[in-house]
Design an enzyme around this catalytic site. Structure first.
Site, PDB file in Angstrom:
ATOM      1  N   LYS A  11       0.718  -1.160  -0.097  1.00  0.00           N
ATOM      2  CA  LYS A  11      -0.088  -0.200   0.135  1.00  0.00           C
ATOM      3  C   LYS A  11       0.955   1.169   0.234  1.00  0.00           C
ATOM      4  O   LYS A  11       2.226   1.191   0.178  1.00  0.00           O
ATOM      5  CB  LYS A  11      -1.077   0.005   1.340  1.00  0.00           C
ATOM      6  CG  LYS A  11      -1.847  -1.254   1.089  1.00  0.00           C
ATOM      7  CD  LYS A  11      -2.845  -1.276   2.567  1.00  0.00           C
ATOM      8  CE  LYS A  11      -3.827  -2.276   2.278  1.00  0.00           C
ATOM      9  NZ  LYS A  11      -4.904  -2.382   3.512  1.00  0.00           N
ATOM     10  N   TYR A  51     -12.289  -2.904  -3.257  1.00  0.00           N
ATOM     11  CA  TYR A  51     -12.841  -2.856  -1.926  1.00  0.00           C
ATOM     12  C   TYR A  51     -14.245  -2.778  -1.883  1.00  0.00           C
ATOM     13  O   TYR A  51     -14.945  -2.319  -0.949  1.00  0.00           O
ATOM     14  CB  TYR A  51     -12.062  -1.861  -1.022  1.00  0.00           C
ATOM     15  CG  TYR A  51     -10.915  -2.160  -0.546  1.00  0.00           C
ATOM     16  CD1 TYR A  51     -10.487  -3.186   0.193  1.00  0.00           C
ATOM     17  CD2 TYR A  51      -9.832  -1.040  -0.766  1.00  0.00           C
ATOM     18  CE1 TYR A  51      -9.170  -3.330   0.564  1.00  0.00           C
ATOM     19  CE2 TYR A  51      -8.688  -1.231  -0.330  1.00  0.00           C
ATOM     20  CZ  TYR A  51      -8.191  -2.602   0.357  1.00  0.00           C
ATOM     21  OH  TYR A  51      -6.997  -2.537   0.763  1.00  0.00           O
ATOM     22  N   ASN A 114      -1.818   0.000   7.390  1.00  0.00           N
ATOM     23  CA  ASN A 114      -1.292  -1.436   7.620  1.00  0.00           C
ATOM     24  C   ASN A 114      -0.508  -2.201   6.283  1.00  0.00           C
ATOM     25  O   ASN A 114      -0.330  -3.220   6.270  1.00  0.00           O
ATOM     26  CB  ASN A 114      -2.502  -2.462   8.119  1.00  0.00           C
ATOM     27  CG  ASN A 114      -3.448  -2.738   7.116  1.00  0.00           C
ATOM     28  OD1 ASN A 114      -3.308  -2.064   5.921  1.00  0.00           O
ATOM     29  ND2 ASN A 114      -4.389  -3.376   7.350  1.00  0.00           N
ATOM     30  N   HIS A 117      -1.765  -5.807   1.434  1.00  0.00           N
ATOM     31  CA  HIS A 117      -3.082  -6.245   1.189  1.00  0.00           C
ATOM     32  C   HIS A 117      -2.758  -7.658   0.669  1.00  0.00           C
ATOM     33  O   HIS A 117      -1.495  -7.983  -0.072  1.00  0.00           O
ATOM     34  CB  HIS A 117      -3.752  -5.671   0.161  1.00  0.00           C
ATOM     35  CG  HIS A 117      -4.914  -6.315  -0.719  1.00  0.00           C
ATOM     36  ND1 HIS A 117      -6.111  -6.552  -0.005  1.00  0.00           N
ATOM     37  CD2 HIS A 117      -4.866  -7.179  -1.414  1.00  0.00           C
ATOM     38  CE1 HIS A 117      -6.941  -7.187  -0.596  1.00  0.00           C
ATOM     39  NE2 HIS A 117      -6.168  -7.757  -1.540  1.00  0.00           N
ATOM     40  N   GLU A 128      -9.496 -10.192  -7.993  1.00  0.00           N
ATOM     41  CA  GLU A 128      -8.421  -9.090  -7.828  1.00  0.00           C
ATOM     42  C   GLU A 128      -7.386  -9.137  -8.764  1.00  0.00           C
ATOM     43  O   GLU A 128      -6.904  -8.138  -9.702  1.00  0.00           O
ATOM     44  CB  GLU A 128      -7.862  -9.236  -6.490  1.00  0.00           C
ATOM     45  CG  GLU A 128      -8.843  -8.811  -5.385  1.00  0.00           C
ATOM     46  CD  GLU A 128      -8.476  -9.155  -3.744  1.00  0.00           C
ATOM     47  OE1 GLU A 128      -7.254  -9.328  -3.600  1.00  0.00           O
ATOM     48  OE2 GLU A 128      -9.039  -8.941  -2.806  1.00  0.00           O
TER      49      GLU A 128
HETATM   50  P1  IDP Z   1      -7.372  -7.151   5.368  1.00  0.00           P
HETATM   51  O1  IDP Z   1      -6.826  -5.999   4.536  1.00  0.00           O
HETATM   52  O2  IDP Z   1      -6.685  -7.748   6.351  1.00  0.00           O
HETATM   53  O3  IDP Z   1      -8.100  -8.084   4.581  1.00  0.00           O
HETATM   54  P2  IDP Z   1     -10.046  -6.030   5.379  1.00  0.00           P
HETATM   55  O4  IDP Z   1     -11.168  -6.307   6.729  1.00  0.00           O
HETATM   56  O5  IDP Z   1     -10.374  -6.352   4.289  1.00  0.00           O
HETATM   57  O6  IDP Z   1      -8.813  -6.603   6.049  1.00  0.00           O
HETATM   58  O7  IDP Z   1     -10.221  -4.396   5.250  1.00  0.00           O
HETATM   59  C1  IDP Z   1      -9.525  -3.814   4.116  1.00  0.00           C
HETATM   60  C2  IDP Z   1      -8.588  -2.700   4.819  1.00  0.00           C
HETATM   61  O8  IDP Z   1      -9.576  -1.691   5.340  1.00  0.00           O
HETATM   62  C3  IDP Z   1      -7.471  -3.043   5.837  1.00  0.00           C
HETATM   63  O9  IDP Z   1      -6.645  -3.786   5.339  1.00  0.00           O
HETATM   64  C4  IDP Z   1      -7.588  -1.662   6.350  1.00  0.00           C
HETATM   65  O10 IDP Z   1      -6.520  -0.980   5.548  1.00  0.00           O
HETATM   66  C5  IDP Z   1      -8.755  -0.918   6.357  1.00  0.00           C
HETATM   67  N1  IDP Z   1      -9.385  -1.078   7.304  1.00  0.00           N
HETATM   68  C6  IDP Z   1     -10.130  -2.111   8.066  1.00  0.00           C
HETATM   69  N2  IDP Z   1     -10.647  -1.890   9.189  1.00  0.00           N
HETATM   70  C7  IDP Z   1     -10.706  -0.818   9.354  1.00  0.00           C
HETATM   71  C8  IDP Z   1     -10.868   0.158  10.515  1.00  0.00           C
HETATM   72  O11 IDP Z   1     -11.446  -0.280  11.441  1.00  0.00           O
HETATM   73  N3  IDP Z   1     -10.422   1.449  10.185  1.00  0.00           N
HETATM   74  C9  IDP Z   1      -9.909   1.587   9.309  1.00  0.00           C
HETATM   75  N4  IDP Z   1      -9.579   1.080   8.298  1.00  0.00           N
HETATM   76  C10 IDP Z   1      -9.697  -0.224   8.279  1.00  0.00           C
HETATM   77 MG    MG Z   2      -9.826  -7.927   2.930  1.00  0.00          MG
END
Ligand code: IDP
Ligand code: MG
Length: 152
Positions: A11, A51, A114, A117, A128
């Site tokens: 990212k 997303y 974070n 992805h 994807e």
């Molecule tokens: P993942 O990336 O671990 O699969 P997902 O639930 O698919 O997690 O969420 C996609 C992305 O959305 C996460 O990697 C993170 O960047 C963001 N995200 C998820 N939950 C939150 C939140 O509670 N606050 C802000 N960003 C979030």
């Molecule tokens: Mg995800």
């Protein structure tokens, strides 16, 4: 254990912090095979499609803003059970809940930054891959050319 493909993406924060090589290294060290690699500044439309499952979440607008802030490095990797194991290499969604030894556990703090992805199912991985690499990706056999021979 099925041989699968997955979509892994560094990212914008991971690119900005110079972690592209580190993230690639972890997948290479594990023994997985790289099939495609691109640096791209994604459009909002591409990110919203990527997303799409999260579009009702309160953090969705912030997520799209974060992800469109700079270039990302998208990759396709292949290997045994790579969807699940790839996500194990990344760590938990929340870096603070991620174990040391994982990418997010070693390098991240905030869930909204974070770093990386990884696809969450083989079906989503293929969705994807088609989305990010609409022209397709190579297939290659890492053993076929014996590039390590020394008598050249
Ligand atoms: P993942 O990336 O671990 O699969 P997902 O639930 O698919 O997690 O969420 C996609 C992305 O959305 C996460 O990697 C993170 O960047 C963001 N995200 C998820 N939950 C939150 C939140 O509670 N606050 C802000 N960003 C979030
Ligand atoms: Mg995800």
């Amino acid at each position: 254990m099925a041989t699968e493909r997955t979509y892994i993406m560094v990212k914008p924060d991971g690119v900005e912090r110079g972690l592209v090589g580190e993230i690639i290294k972890r997948f290479e060290n594990k023994g997985y095979q790289l099939l495609a690699l691109q640096m791209i500044k994604p459009t909002k439309e591409l990110l919203e499609e990527h997303y799409t499952d999260l579009k009702e979440k309160p953090f969705f607008p912030g997520l799209i803003k974060y992800m469109s802030a700079g270039p990302v490095v998208g990759m396709v990797w292949i290997g045994k059970d790579i969807v699940k194991v790839g996500r194990r290499l990344l760590g938990e969604t929340n870096p603070l809940a991620s174990n040391p030894g994982t990418i997010r556990g070693d390098f991240g703090i905030d869930v909204g930054r974070n770093l990386c992805h990884g696809s969450d199912s083989p079906d989503n991985a293929e969705r994807e891959i088609s989305l990010w690499f609409p022209n397709g990706v190579v297939q290659w056999d890492p053993t076929e050319n014996n590039m390590t021979q020394k008598d050249l």
